[in-house]
Design a protein around this motif. Structure first.
Motif, short mmCIF file in Angstrom:
data_model
loop_
_atom_site.label_atom_id
_atom_site.label_comp_id
_atom_site.label_asym_id
_atom_site.label_seq_id
_atom_site.Cartn_x
_atom_site.Cartn_y
_atom_site.Cartn_z
N ALA A 50 0.82 -1.21 0.00
CA ALA A 50 0.00 0.00 0.00
C ALA A 50 0.86 1.26 0.00
N ARG A 51 1.99 1.23 0.72
CA ARG A 51 2.82 2.43 0.78
C ARG A 51 3.33 2.82 -0.61
N ALA A 52 3.81 1.84 -1.38
CA ALA A 52 4.29 2.12 -2.73
C ALA A 52 3.15 2.60 -3.62
N ALA A 53 1.97 1.97 -3.47
CA ALA A 53 0.82 2.37 -4.29
C ALA A 53 0.41 3.80 -4.00
N MET A 54 0.41 4.17 -2.72
CA MET A 54 0.00 5.52 -2.36
C MET A 54 1.06 6.54 -2.77
N LEU A 55 2.34 6.13 -2.77
CA LEU A 55 3.39 7.02 -3.25
C LEU A 55 3.21 7.30 -4.74
N ILE A 56 2.88 6.27 -5.50
CA ILE A 56 2.62 6.48 -6.93
C ILE A 56 1.47 7.47 -7.12
N GLY A 57 0.38 7.28 -6.35
CA GLY A 57 -0.76 8.17 -6.45
C GLY A 57 -0.40 9.60 -6.09
N LEU A 58 0.40 9.76 -5.03
CA LEU A 58 0.81 11.10 -4.61
C LEU A 58 1.65 11.79 -5.68
N LEU A 59 2.63 11.07 -6.20
CA LEU A 59 3.52 11.68 -7.20
C LEU A 59 2.77 11.98 -8.49
N ARG A 60 1.82 11.13 -8.86
CA ARG A 60 1.03 11.42 -10.06
C ARG A 60 0.19 12.67 -9.85
N SER A 61 -0.33 12.88 -8.62
CA SER A 61 -1.12 14.08 -8.35
C SER A 61 -0.27 15.34 -8.47
N LEU A 62 1.06 15.17 -8.38
CA LEU A 62 1.99 16.30 -8.52
C LEU A 62 2.55 16.39 -9.94
N ASP A 63 1.95 15.63 -10.86
CA ASP A 63 2.34 15.63 -12.27
C ASP A 63 3.73 15.08 -12.51
N VAL A 64 4.21 14.22 -11.62
CA VAL A 64 5.47 13.54 -11.86
C VAL A 64 5.22 12.45 -12.90
N PRO A 65 6.00 12.40 -13.99
CA PRO A 65 5.75 11.39 -15.03
C PRO A 65 5.95 9.97 -14.50
N LEU A 66 5.20 9.03 -15.05
CA LEU A 66 5.30 7.65 -14.60
C LEU A 66 6.70 7.05 -14.75
N PRO A 67 7.44 7.33 -15.85
CA PRO A 67 8.80 6.79 -15.91
C PRO A 67 9.68 7.29 -14.76
N SER A 68 9.51 8.55 -14.36
CA SER A 68 10.28 9.09 -13.25
C SER A 68 9.87 8.42 -11.94
N ILE A 69 8.57 8.13 -11.79
CA ILE A 69 8.10 7.44 -10.59
C ILE A 69 8.74 6.06 -10.49
N GLY A 70 8.86 5.37 -11.63
CA GLY A 70 9.50 4.07 -11.64
C GLY A 70 10.93 4.16 -11.14
N ARG A 71 11.64 5.22 -11.53
CA ARG A 71 13.02 5.39 -11.07
C ARG A 71 13.07 5.71 -9.59
N VAL A 72 12.07 6.47 -9.09
CA VAL A 72 11.99 6.73 -7.65
C VAL A 72 11.79 5.43 -6.89
N LEU A 73 10.86 4.59 -7.35
CA LEU A 73 10.57 3.34 -6.67
C LEU A 73 11.76 2.39 -6.68
N SER A 74 12.61 2.51 -7.70
CA SER A 74 13.79 1.64 -7.77
C SER A 74 14.93 2.14 -6.87
N GLY A 75 14.72 3.30 -6.25
CA GLY A 75 15.72 3.82 -5.32
C GLY A 75 16.73 4.77 -5.93
N GLU A 76 16.53 5.15 -7.19
CA GLU A 76 17.47 6.08 -7.83
C GLU A 76 17.39 7.45 -7.17
N GLU A 77 18.55 8.04 -6.91
CA GLU A 77 18.59 9.33 -6.24
C GLU A 77 18.55 10.48 -7.25
N GLY A 78 18.05 11.62 -6.81
CA GLY A 78 18.06 12.83 -7.62
C GLY A 78 16.95 12.94 -8.65
#
Length: 257
Positions: A50-78
């Motif tokens: 649920a935490r990862a799912a809600m993080l995706i929802g939060l970042l999408r609400s901030l117009d963060v692109p899905l490819p960038s969200i994938g990199r965030v979830l993988s632990g990439e910095e910056g």
């Protein structure tokens, strides 16, 4: 299936997402279900997803692109810093466009006086770069800074050079009239001849308004323009208010040579 797994509908409600969104995130590899029923294809999730799912929802609400969200979830910095910088640049571009539109609404399209002048050939030192169209102003400023740093305290004309044919990547050059060699620059000669010239008064990011008027004048009179378009920077932006910056725009008239 583990007894603790949640069916997709219940998991969607828990995470305040839709079933359709969860299916889409699965297809993209962003959030893979813990279990998929081999017979029905029904998806099940673990509560700790649920935490990862809600993080995706939060970042999408901030117009963060899905490819960038994938990199965030993988632990990439910056990643989010880069997204913020792109948003900031986009906001600045929209603000410039808004200011230009306001100028058109308040005063109409500019109709500056256009004259034909005969320019001498000028020996110059040049720095060059390329830029996407939305970053032409920033790259031009960077070229000016590089050129002035290399030249010390120049007193010659400072000229921006831009192609008439626009592309995704635009060749940007800034030239300084000088009889001396300037380290880190390329020597060149700006050709002389007949030029159509108009004066722009105002912020640099509104120069396209006067460029439009200049090229319209050239086209209406059947002249043949030859690039590059010249922007001759008359004012010092460090000491001149933006609405009083003076820039001479010039384009060579091939048919009058």
């Amino acid at each position: 299936m583990n007894e603790g797994h949640l069916p997709i509908g219940r998991f969607a409600r828990l995470c305040r997402l839709s079933v359709k969104q969860l299916r889409h995130y699965d297809e993209l590899g962003l959030l893979t279900p813990a279990h998929v029923d081999p017979d029905t294809g029904y998806r099940y999730y673990r509560p700790d997803q649920a935490r990862a799912a809600m993080l995706i929802g939060l970042l999408r609400s901030l117009d963060v692109p899905l490819p960038s969200i994938g990199r965030v979830l993988s632990g990439e910095e910056g990643v989010l810093g880069g997204v913020r910088d792109r948003m900031e640049a986009d906001l600045a571009r929209r603000e410039r466009n808004f200011a230009t539109l306001e100028r058109i609404l308040s005063g109409g399209l500019p109709r500056p006086e256009v004259t034909v002048v005969r320019e001498p050939a000028r020996r110059v030192a040049v720095v060059r770069d390329t830029a996407p169209q939305e970053r032409i102003g920033l790259v031009t400023s960077a070229c000016v800074a590089r050129l002035l740093a290399a030249a010390g305290a120049p007193d010659g004309l400072l000229v921006g050079l831009f192609p008439l044919d626009m592309a995704d990547e635009v060749a940007v050059a800034v030239a300084l009239e000088t009889s001396e060699d300037v380290p880190g620059t390329s020597p060149d000669v700006l050709p002389g001849g007949p030029y159509a010239s108009a004066t722009h008064v105002g912020a640099y990011d509104q120069i396209p308004l006067t460029t439009h008027a200049l090229l319209a004048w050239v086209g209406e009179r059947g002249h043949t323009p030859r690039g590059p378009l010249r922007e001759v920077y008359v004012s010092n932006p460090a000491t001149t208010p933006q609405d009083r910056l003076v820039t001479h725009l010039m384009i060579k008239l091939e048919d009058l040579e």
